[in-house]
Design a protein around this motif. Structure first.
Motif, PDB file in Angstrom:
ATOM      1  N   ALA A   3       0.814  -1.216   0.000  1.00 57.76           N
ATOM      2  CA  ALA A   3       0.000   0.000   0.000  1.00 57.76           C
ATOM      3  C   ALA A   3       0.849   1.268   0.000  1.00 57.76           C
ATOM      4  O   ALA A   3       0.323   2.354  -0.275  1.00 57.76           O
ATOM      5  CB  ALA A   3      -0.934  -0.002   1.209  1.00 57.76           C
ATOM      6  N   LEU A   4       2.150   1.158   0.267  1.00 56.63           N
ATOM      7  CA  LEU A   4       3.031   2.323   0.203  1.00 56.63           C
ATOM      8  C   LEU A   4       3.364   2.712  -1.231  1.00 56.63           C
ATOM      9  O   LEU A   4       3.877   3.787  -1.484  1.00 56.63           O
ATOM     10  CB  LEU A   4       4.326   2.049   0.970  1.00 56.63           C
ATOM     11  CG  LEU A   4       4.163   1.794   2.466  1.00 56.63           C
ATOM     12  CD1 LEU A   4       5.503   1.386   3.074  1.00 56.63           C
ATOM     13  CD2 LEU A   4       3.608   3.019   3.155  1.00 56.63           C
ATOM     14  N   TRP A   5       3.080   1.827  -2.193  1.00 58.44           N
ATOM     15  CA  TRP A   5       3.341   2.065  -3.608  1.00 58.44           C
ATOM     16  C   TRP A   5       2.063   2.514  -4.310  1.00 58.44           C
ATOM     17  O   TRP A   5       0.958   2.168  -3.882  1.00 58.44           O
ATOM     18  CB  TRP A   5       3.793   0.766  -4.278  1.00 58.44           C
ATOM     19  CG  TRP A   5       5.279   0.547  -4.369  1.00 58.44           C
ATOM     20  CD1 TRP A   5       6.043   0.692  -5.488  1.00 58.44           C
ATOM     21  CD2 TRP A   5       6.177   0.123  -3.351  1.00 58.44           C
ATOM     22  NE1 TRP A   5       7.355   0.395  -5.207  1.00 58.44           N
ATOM     23  CE2 TRP A   5       7.465   0.042  -3.900  1.00 58.44           C
ATOM     24  CE3 TRP A   5       6.019  -0.185  -1.998  1.00 58.44           C
ATOM     25  CZ2 TRP A   5       8.582  -0.346  -3.164  1.00 58.44           C
ATOM     26  CZ3 TRP A   5       7.125  -0.567  -1.272  1.00 58.44           C
ATOM     27  CH2 TRP A   5       8.386  -0.642  -1.851  1.00 58.44           C
ATOM     28  N   VAL A   6       2.219   3.226  -5.426  1.00 54.59           N
ATOM     29  CA  VAL A   6       1.086   3.448  -6.317  1.00 54.59           C
ATOM     30  C   VAL A   6       0.703   2.085  -6.884  1.00 54.59           C
ATOM     31  O   VAL A   6       1.507   1.139  -6.847  1.00 54.59           O
ATOM     32  CB  VAL A   6       1.425   4.468  -7.436  1.00 54.59           C
ATOM     33  CG1 VAL A   6       1.691   5.852  -6.864  1.00 54.59           C
ATOM     34  CG2 VAL A   6       2.577   4.007  -8.303  1.00 54.59           C
ATOM     35  N   GLU A   7      -0.497   1.957  -7.387  1.00 58.12           N
ATOM     36  CA  GLU A   7      -1.017   0.649  -7.820  1.00 58.12           C
ATOM     37  C   GLU A   7      -0.076  -0.060  -8.797  1.00 58.12           C
ATOM     38  O   GLU A   7       0.115  -1.269  -8.712  1.00 58.12           O
ATOM     39  CB  GLU A   7      -2.403   0.814  -8.456  1.00 58.12           C
ATOM     40  CG  GLU A   7      -3.077  -0.492  -8.822  1.00 58.12           C
ATOM     41  CD  GLU A   7      -3.400  -1.377  -7.618  1.00 58.12           C
ATOM     42  OE1 GLU A   7      -3.268  -2.612  -7.736  1.00 58.12           O
ATOM     43  OE2 GLU A   7      -3.778  -0.847  -6.565  1.00 58.12           O
ATOM     44  N   ASP A   8       0.518   0.671  -9.734  1.00 58.34           N
ATOM     45  CA  ASP A   8       1.406   0.057 -10.724  1.00 58.34           C
ATOM     46  C   ASP A   8       2.878   0.297 -10.390  1.00 58.34           C
ATOM     47  O   ASP A   8       3.754   0.231 -11.246  1.00 58.34           O
ATOM     48  CB  ASP A   8       1.087   0.559 -12.127  1.00 58.34           C
ATOM     49  CG  ASP A   8       1.258   2.071 -12.273  1.00 58.34           C
ATOM     50  OD1 ASP A   8       1.391   2.774 -11.248  1.00 58.34           O
ATOM     51  OD2 ASP A   8       1.247   2.548 -13.421  1.00 58.34           O
ATOM     52  N   ARG A  87       2.857  12.454  -4.819  1.00 58.28           N
ATOM     53  CA  ARG A  87       1.836  12.784  -3.822  1.00 58.28           C
ATOM     54  C   ARG A  87       0.471  12.410  -4.400  1.00 58.28           C
ATOM     55  O   ARG A  87       0.124  12.805  -5.504  1.00 58.28           O
ATOM     56  CB  ARG A  87       1.872  14.276  -3.491  1.00 58.28           C
ATOM     57  CG  ARG A  87       0.983  14.615  -2.308  1.00 58.28           C
ATOM     58  CD  ARG A  87       0.842  16.111  -2.040  1.00 58.28           C
ATOM     59  NE  ARG A  87       1.941  16.933  -2.436  1.00 58.28           N
ATOM     60  CZ  ARG A  87       2.757  17.580  -1.589  1.00 58.28           C
ATOM     61  NH1 ARG A  87       2.585  17.468  -0.288  1.00 58.28           N
ATOM     62  NH2 ARG A  87       3.716  18.347  -2.053  1.00 58.28           N
ATOM     63  N   THR A  88      -0.277  11.631  -3.654  1.00 58.35           N
ATOM     64  CA  THR A  88      -1.620  11.208  -4.054  1.00 58.35           C
ATOM     65  C   THR A  88      -2.616  11.795  -3.055  1.00 58.35           C
ATOM     66  O   THR A  88      -2.215  12.335  -2.024  1.00 58.35           O
ATOM     67  CB  THR A  88      -1.729   9.670  -4.054  1.00 58.35           C
ATOM     68  OG1 THR A  88      -1.782   9.212  -2.702  1.00 58.35           O
ATOM     69  CG2 THR A  88      -0.576   9.010  -4.797  1.00 58.35           C
ATOM     70  N   PRO A  89      -3.913  11.666  -3.315  1.00 53.97           N
ATOM     71  CA  PRO A  89      -4.895  12.115  -2.320  1.00 53.97           C
ATOM     72  C   PRO A  89      -4.747  11.407  -0.973  1.00 53.97           C
ATOM     73  O   PRO A  89      -5.159  11.934   0.057  1.00 53.97           O
ATOM     74  CB  PRO A  89      -6.236  11.782  -2.977  1.00 53.97           C
ATOM     75  CG  PRO A  89      -5.950  11.791  -4.445  1.00 53.97           C
ATOM     76  CD  PRO A  89      -4.544  11.261  -4.566  1.00 53.97           C
ATOM     77  N   ASP A  90      -4.114  10.212  -0.978  1.00 51.47           N
ATOM     78  CA  ASP A  90      -3.908   9.448   0.255  1.00 51.47           C
ATOM     79  C   ASP A  90      -2.528   9.663   0.865  1.00 51.47           C
ATOM     80  O   ASP A  90      -2.148   8.957   1.796  1.00 51.47           O
ATOM     81  CB  ASP A  90      -4.114   7.951  -0.022  1.00 51.47           C
ATOM     82  CG  ASP A  90      -5.531   7.654  -0.462  1.00 51.47           C
ATOM     83  OD1 ASP A  90      -6.469   8.240   0.116  1.00 51.47           O
ATOM     84  OD2 ASP A  90      -5.691   6.846  -1.394  1.00 51.47           O
ATOM     85  N   GLY A  91      -1.749  10.600   0.333  1.00 43.15           N
ATOM     86  CA  GLY A  91      -0.411  10.866   0.840  1.00 43.15           C
ATOM     87  C   GLY A  91       0.652  10.447  -0.161  1.00 43.15           C
ATOM     88  O   GLY A  91       0.351  10.068  -1.295  1.00 43.15           O
ATOM     89  N   TRP A  92       1.905  10.532   0.255  1.00 38.71           N
ATOM     90  CA  TRP A  92       3.018  10.179  -0.623  1.00 38.71           C
ATOM     91  C   TRP A  92       3.071   8.671  -0.849  1.00 38.71           C
ATOM     92  O   TRP A  92       2.887   7.895   0.079  1.00 38.71           O
ATOM     93  CB  TRP A  92       4.342  10.651  -0.017  1.00 38.71           C
ATOM     94  CG  TRP A  92       4.499  12.134  -0.074  1.00 38.71           C
ATOM     95  CD1 TRP A  92       4.207  13.026   0.911  1.00 38.71           C
ATOM     96  CD2 TRP A  92       4.950  12.890  -1.187  1.00 38.71           C
ATOM     97  NE1 TRP A  92       4.461  14.306   0.471  1.00 38.71           N
ATOM     98  CE2 TRP A  92       4.920  14.253  -0.817  1.00 38.71           C
ATOM     99  CE3 TRP A  92       5.387  12.568  -2.472  1.00 38.71           C
ATOM    100  CZ2 TRP A  92       5.312  15.277  -1.672  1.00 38.71           C
ATOM    101  CZ3 TRP A  92       5.784  13.584  -3.322  1.00 38.71           C
ATOM    102  CH2 TRP A  92       5.745  14.916  -2.931  1.00 38.71           C
ATOM    103  N   ARG A  93       3.322   8.266  -2.117  1.00 35.11           N
ATOM    104  CA  ARG A  93       3.431   6.862  -2.486  1.00 35.11           C
ATOM    105  C   ARG A  93       4.658   6.666  -3.370  1.00 35.11           C
ATOM    106  O   ARG A  93       5.079   7.561  -4.101  1.00 35.11           O
ATOM    107  CB  ARG A  93       2.183   6.374  -3.253  1.00 35.11           C
ATOM    108  CG  ARG A  93       0.890   6.423  -2.452  1.00 35.11           C
ATOM    109  CD  ARG A  93       0.899   5.417  -1.313  1.00 35.11           C
ATOM    110  NE  ARG A  93      -0.315   5.417  -0.553  1.00 35.11           N
ATOM    111  CZ  ARG A  93      -0.507   6.067   0.592  1.00 35.11           C
ATOM    112  NH1 ARG A  93       0.457   6.808   1.112  1.00 35.11           N
ATOM    113  NH2 ARG A  93      -1.651   5.994   1.232  1.00 35.11           N
ATOM    114  N   VAL A  94       5.209   5.457  -3.323  1.00 38.13           N
ATOM    115  CA  VAL A  94       6.379   5.098  -4.120  1.00 38.13           C
ATOM    116  C   VAL A  94       5.933   4.775  -5.541  1.00 38.13           C
ATOM    117  O   VAL A  94       5.031   3.960  -5.745  1.00 38.13           O
ATOM    118  CB  VAL A  94       7.099   3.869  -3.510  1.00 38.13           C
ATOM    119  CG1 VAL A  94       8.290   3.460  -4.355  1.00 38.13           C
ATOM    120  CG2 VAL A  94       7.503   4.142  -2.071  1.00 38.13           C
TER     121      VAL A  94
END
Length: 144
Positions: A3-8, A87-94
């Protein structure tokens, strides 16, 4: 962890190549990873150098993988990491984590240097890329 990563998102490590939440979660749940946890292990990360530009960032740093061997803890590997983040709506993602063991390979050092400059790394011509070969062969990667 996935969940720390973007989906792809991608985890490109010298021992394999993982893409997407499913492969990332499978690595954490793998027999090898779970065996490391069961016998005692830890990842120690140095403070990262982070360059932020609007909704994108690049982080770079080192890690130590420490594994318990009998009655002692030994450093199993020292690794260089380059992390493009978004940065996503849910916070920073890898978006991607590129990691190479610091064994003299020029690319491992380029990961750190590019990260400090806030840039993407450039692979030297003819460099060994075990992760790309693993992905091209269609074998799932293993990461630690």
């Amino acid at each position: 962890m996935a969940a720390l990563w973007v989906e792809d998102g991608v985890y490109d490590v010298d021992s394999g190549y993982l893409a997407g939440h499913g492969e990332l979660a499978a690595m954490v749940g793998s027999d090898q990873h779970q065996a490391f946890i069961a016998r005692g292990c830890g990842h120690f990360l140095t403070p990262a150098h982070i360059t932020v530009e609007h909704d994108h960032a690049i982080a770079a740093g080192h890690s130590l993988l420490v594994l318990r061997e009998r009655d002692a803890f030994l450093i199993h590997r020292v690794t260089a990491h380059h992390w493009p983040l978004t940065r996503t709506p849910d916070g920073w993602r890898v978006r991607r984590r590129t990691s190479r063991i610091l064994d003299g390979d020029v690319f491992a050092h380029r990961l750190l240097a590019a990260g400090v400059r806030g840039e993407q790394p450039h692979r030297p011509a003819g460099a060994d890329d075990r992760a790309a070969r693993t992905a091209a062969a269609g074998r799932p990667g293993r990461a630690s």
